[in-house]
Motif scaffolding. Sequence first.
Motif, PDB file in Angstrom:
ATOM      1  N   VAL A  48      45.593  17.134 -25.915  1.00 51.68           N
ATOM      2  CA  VAL A  48      46.842  17.200 -25.157  1.00 51.68           C
ATOM      3  C   VAL A  48      47.025  16.007 -24.231  1.00 51.68           C
ATOM      4  O   VAL A  48      48.081  15.848 -23.624  1.00 51.68           O
ATOM      5  N   GLY A  49      45.979  15.161 -24.096  1.00 45.02           N
ATOM      6  CA  GLY A  49      46.072  13.993 -23.226  1.00 45.02           C
ATOM      7  C   GLY A  49      45.219  14.133 -21.979  1.00 45.02           C
ATOM      8  O   GLY A  49      44.736  15.223 -21.646  1.00 45.02           O
ATOM      9  N   ASP A  50      44.983  12.989 -21.307  1.00 47.87           N
ATOM     10  CA  ASP A  50      44.209  12.972 -20.059  1.00 47.87           C
ATOM     11  C   ASP A  50      42.817  13.567 -20.217  1.00 47.87           C
ATOM     12  O   ASP A  50      42.294  14.215 -19.304  1.00 47.87           O
ATOM     13  N   GLY A  51      42.225  13.385 -21.380  1.00 46.51           N
ATOM     14  CA  GLY A  51      40.861  13.858 -21.582  1.00 46.51           C
ATOM     15  C   GLY A  51      40.732  15.347 -21.787  1.00 46.51           C
ATOM     16  O   GLY A  51      39.629  15.891 -21.687  1.00 46.51           O
ATOM     17  N   ALA A  52      41.836  16.032 -22.078  1.00 45.06           N
ATOM     18  CA  ALA A  52      41.804  17.488 -22.228  1.00 45.06           C
ATOM     19  C   ALA A  52      42.296  17.898 -23.612  1.00 45.06           C
ATOM     20  O   ALA A  52      42.995  17.152 -24.303  1.00 45.06           O
ATOM     21  N   MET A  53      41.910  19.077 -24.005  1.00 46.03           N
ATOM     22  CA  MET A  53      42.358  19.652 -25.279  1.00 46.03           C
ATOM     23  C   MET A  53      42.669  21.127 -25.066  1.00 46.03           C
ATOM     24  O   MET A  53      42.233  21.753 -24.102  1.00 46.03           O
ATOM     25  N   VAL A  54      43.432  21.708 -26.022  1.00 46.14           N
ATOM     26  CA  VAL A  54      43.704  23.136 -26.006  1.00 46.14           C
ATOM     27  C   VAL A  54      43.091  23.716 -27.276  1.00 46.14           C
ATOM     28  O   VAL A  54      43.165  23.119 -28.348  1.00 46.14           O
ATOM     29  N   HIS A  55      42.437  24.872 -27.132  1.00 44.12           N
ATOM     30  CA  HIS A  55      41.782  25.471 -28.303  1.00 44.12           C
ATOM     31  C   HIS A  55      41.614  26.971 -28.130  1.00 44.12           C
ATOM     32  O   HIS A  55      41.763  27.520 -27.032  1.00 44.12           O
ATOM     33  N   ALA A  56      41.319  27.621 -29.257  1.00 38.28           N
ATOM     34  CA  ALA A  56      40.941  29.031 -29.266  1.00 38.28           C
ATOM     35  C   ALA A  56      39.417  29.047 -29.378  1.00 38.28           C
ATOM     36  O   ALA A  56      38.877  28.750 -30.447  1.00 38.28           O
ATOM     37  N   PRO A  57      38.709  29.345 -28.296  1.00 34.72           N
ATOM     38  CA  PRO A  57      37.254  29.099 -28.253  1.00 34.72           C
ATOM     39  C   PRO A  57      36.409  29.950 -29.194  1.00 34.72           C
ATOM     40  O   PRO A  57      35.762  29.419 -30.095  1.00 34.72           O
ATOM     41  N   ARG A  58      36.429  31.280 -28.998  1.00 33.98           N
ATOM     42  CA  ARG A  58      35.545  32.145 -29.779  1.00 33.98           C
ATOM     43  C   ARG A  58      35.885  33.595 -29.462  1.00 33.98           C
ATOM     44  O   ARG A  58      36.675  33.875 -28.539  1.00 33.98           O
ATOM     45  N   PRO A  59      35.313  34.558 -30.186  1.00 33.75           N
ATOM     46  CA  PRO A  59      35.596  35.972 -29.906  1.00 33.75           C
ATOM     47  C   PRO A  59      35.315  36.323 -28.452  1.00 33.75           C
ATOM     48  O   PRO A  59      34.333  35.863 -27.850  1.00 33.75           O
ATOM     49  N   GLY A  60      36.187  37.128 -27.876  1.00 33.27           N
ATOM     50  CA  GLY A  60      36.036  37.523 -26.486  1.00 33.27           C
ATOM     51  C   GLY A  60      36.673  36.565 -25.506  1.00 33.27           C
ATOM     52  O   GLY A  60      36.720  36.849 -24.310  1.00 33.27           O
ATOM     53  N   ARG A  61      37.163  35.437 -25.991  1.00 34.68           N
ATOM     54  CA  ARG A  61      37.809  34.447 -25.114  1.00 34.68           C
ATOM     55  C   ARG A  61      39.293  34.363 -25.463  1.00 34.68           C
ATOM     56  O   ARG A  61      39.752  34.902 -26.467  1.00 34.68           O
ATOM     57  N   THR A  62      40.015  33.645 -24.619  1.00 32.46           N
ATOM     58  CA  THR A  62      41.436  33.430 -24.853  1.00 32.46           C
ATOM     59  C   THR A  62      41.711  31.945 -25.019  1.00 32.46           C
ATOM     60  O   THR A  62      40.893  31.092 -24.653  1.00 32.46           O
ATOM     61  N   ILE A  63      42.862  31.625 -25.594  1.00 35.02           N
ATOM     62  CA  ILE A  63      43.262  30.230 -25.774  1.00 35.02           C
ATOM     63  C   ILE A  63      43.369  29.572 -24.401  1.00 35.02           C
ATOM     64  O   ILE A  63      43.956  30.132 -23.469  1.00 35.02           O
ATOM     65  N   THR A  64      42.797  28.392 -24.286  1.00 33.32           N
ATOM     66  CA  THR A  64      42.712  27.743 -22.979  1.00 33.32           C
ATOM     67  C   THR A  64      42.690  26.232 -23.117  1.00 33.32           C
ATOM     68  O   THR A  64      42.494  25.694 -24.210  1.00 33.32           O
ATOM     69  N   VAL A  65      42.868  25.537 -22.000  1.00 28.23           N
ATOM     70  CA  VAL A  65      42.715  24.088 -21.933  1.00 28.23           C
ATOM     71  C   VAL A  65      41.308  23.798 -21.444  1.00 28.23           C
ATOM     72  O   VAL A  65      40.814  24.456 -20.523  1.00 28.23           O
ATOM     73  N   ALA A  66      40.636  22.847 -22.053  1.00 25.16           N
ATOM     74  CA  ALA A  66      39.258  22.501 -21.681  1.00 25.16           C
ATOM     75  C   ALA A  66      39.076  20.995 -21.830  1.00 25.16           C
ATOM     76  O   ALA A  66      39.956  20.280 -22.329  1.00 25.16           O
ATOM     77  N   GLY A  67      37.929  20.517 -21.377  1.00 18.34           N
ATOM     78  CA  GLY A  67      37.625  19.104 -21.523  1.00 18.34           C
ATOM     79  C   GLY A  67      37.421  18.739 -22.982  1.00 18.34           C
ATOM     80  O   GLY A  67      36.741  19.448 -23.718  1.00 18.34           O
ATOM     81  N   ALA A  68      38.011  17.639 -23.402  1.00 15.61           N
ATOM     82  CA  ALA A  68      37.898  17.233 -24.812  1.00 15.61           C
ATOM     83  C   ALA A  68      36.458  16.922 -25.194  1.00 15.61           C
ATOM     84  O   ALA A  68      36.088  17.026 -26.360  1.00 15.61           O
ATOM     85  N   GLY A  69      35.643  16.556 -24.218  1.00 23.86           N
ATOM     86  CA  GLY A  69      34.250  16.218 -24.496  1.00 23.86           C
ATOM     87  C   GLY A  69      33.277  17.319 -24.148  1.00 23.86           C
ATOM     88  O   GLY A  69      32.061  17.073 -24.062  1.00 23.86           O
ATOM     89  N   SER A  70      33.771  18.538 -23.959  1.00 21.09           N
ATOM     90  CA  SER A  70      32.897  19.638 -23.547  1.00 21.09           C
ATOM     91  C   SER A  70      32.041  20.184 -24.683  1.00 21.09           C
ATOM     92  O   SER A  70      31.169  21.018 -24.462  1.00 21.09           O
ATOM     93  N   MET A  71      32.279  19.732 -25.899  1.00 19.50           N
ATOM     94  CA  MET A  71      31.469  20.098 -27.057  1.00 19.50           C
ATOM     95  C   MET A  71      31.199  18.827 -27.854  1.00 19.50           C
ATOM     96  O   MET A  71      31.919  17.834 -27.707  1.00 19.50           O
ATOM     97  N   PRO A  72      30.185  18.840 -28.711  1.00 20.25           N
ATOM     98  CA  PRO A  72      29.869  17.638 -29.497  1.00 20.25           C
ATOM     99  C   PRO A  72      31.005  17.283 -30.467  1.00 20.25           C
ATOM    100  O   PRO A  72      31.351  18.068 -31.344  1.00 20.25           O
ATOM    101  N   ILE A  73      31.579  16.087 -30.300  1.00 22.91           N
ATOM    102  CA  ILE A  73      32.699  15.651 -31.129  1.00 22.91           C
ATOM    103  C   ILE A  73      32.188  15.037 -32.428  1.00 22.91           C
ATOM    104  O   ILE A  73      31.383  14.105 -32.408  1.00 22.91           O
TER     105      ILE A  73
END
Length: 366
Positions: free
Chosen positions: A333-358
């Motif tokens: 989404v820009g500015d180093g952030a992304m939007v995603h559906a993380p995993r079961p039990g979580r909700t769609i959210t904005v997070a750091g684009a580098g918070s997981m191995p790219i």
Amino acid sequence: MGTGKRGLIAAAVTVVCAVTVLAVPGTAFAAPSPTPLPTTNPNLALPPAAPAPAPGKDLEAIREKLDTLYHDAAVATDAYNAAEEQAKKQSTELVELAKKIVEGREKLAELKDRAGAAARSQYRGGGLPDEAHLLLSDTPGEFLDGAGRVIQGQRATKGLIGEMTRTQQDLEQYAKDASAQWQKLEANRKAKAEAQKKIEKQIAAAEKLESQLEKEEKERLAQLQEQAAQQAQTAWLDTGILDEIKGQGTAQGQRAVQYATAQIGKPYEWGAEGPSSYDCSGLTSQAWADAGRAIPRTSQEQWRQLKRVPVSDMRPGDLIIYFDDASHVALYVGDGAMVHAPRPGRTITVAGAGSMPILGVVRPDA
């Protein structure tokens, strides 16, 4: 497909009925939704270190175990979605083949009627073919007229026989194709069922592990998870990557971003494509569908089929593929952030684009 035993029409009807049943998507397993974690802001400082875990419980080990379980569930989800997509295509092809079989059978019946009409006409003419009438003609004029009819009749008969032969061959090929598609559809049905078992098994194991924690331990575990994501994001930002990422999103890319961010707060549900819930690739594929571009349904196929671009050239709307097996995807989404559906039990959210191995970045509107 019984072309000779039960008839192609019955086979076509059977195919259509079976396709109607198997084309219904499998019911998705919705995991209970505990309180979602706070949204990861890529520019926030690291949260304070989590308090020491209670004696006898290594929360860091539990966090890693949960990550593994949910990752394996994501891999199985991709397999389920891939089988689902193939089943949809094969169901459509089966329906089309069934229609061709019915149409071919009707055409063959019509050709047989025409052949029967010709035979009846010959019988009414005294049972003598045109060739015989030609030999018995008394005048040159009758002879010439008869010769013309003989040639015309031979051509018509030859054409009718040829058309009947081709129609019969087409019917046999349609039946073979339908049988092959049926076998593929059945294989994908089994693949879907097996993937569903794996998904539910991994999610159940993760939920059981989390259920064994006390309230305070769950809170500390949530802090550990957030801290790990923040550390990964900070390490990514410390490379100076944002100084290189300056691309502006296209109109389609911005439309995809608007769609995805409008879904924030909706629950993750494996196999879901909206509108009330999504899995990771369900969100990205629907975001781009809303932007007017169809892309593959699964994260692995998005990685395989879409154009890859360097991370430094990333722009809003691009898809970020995570982990070595391409088992997760998010929308930048820009500015180093992304939007995603993380995993079961979580909700769609904005997070750091580098918070997981790219693994890499792909561009739907390249």
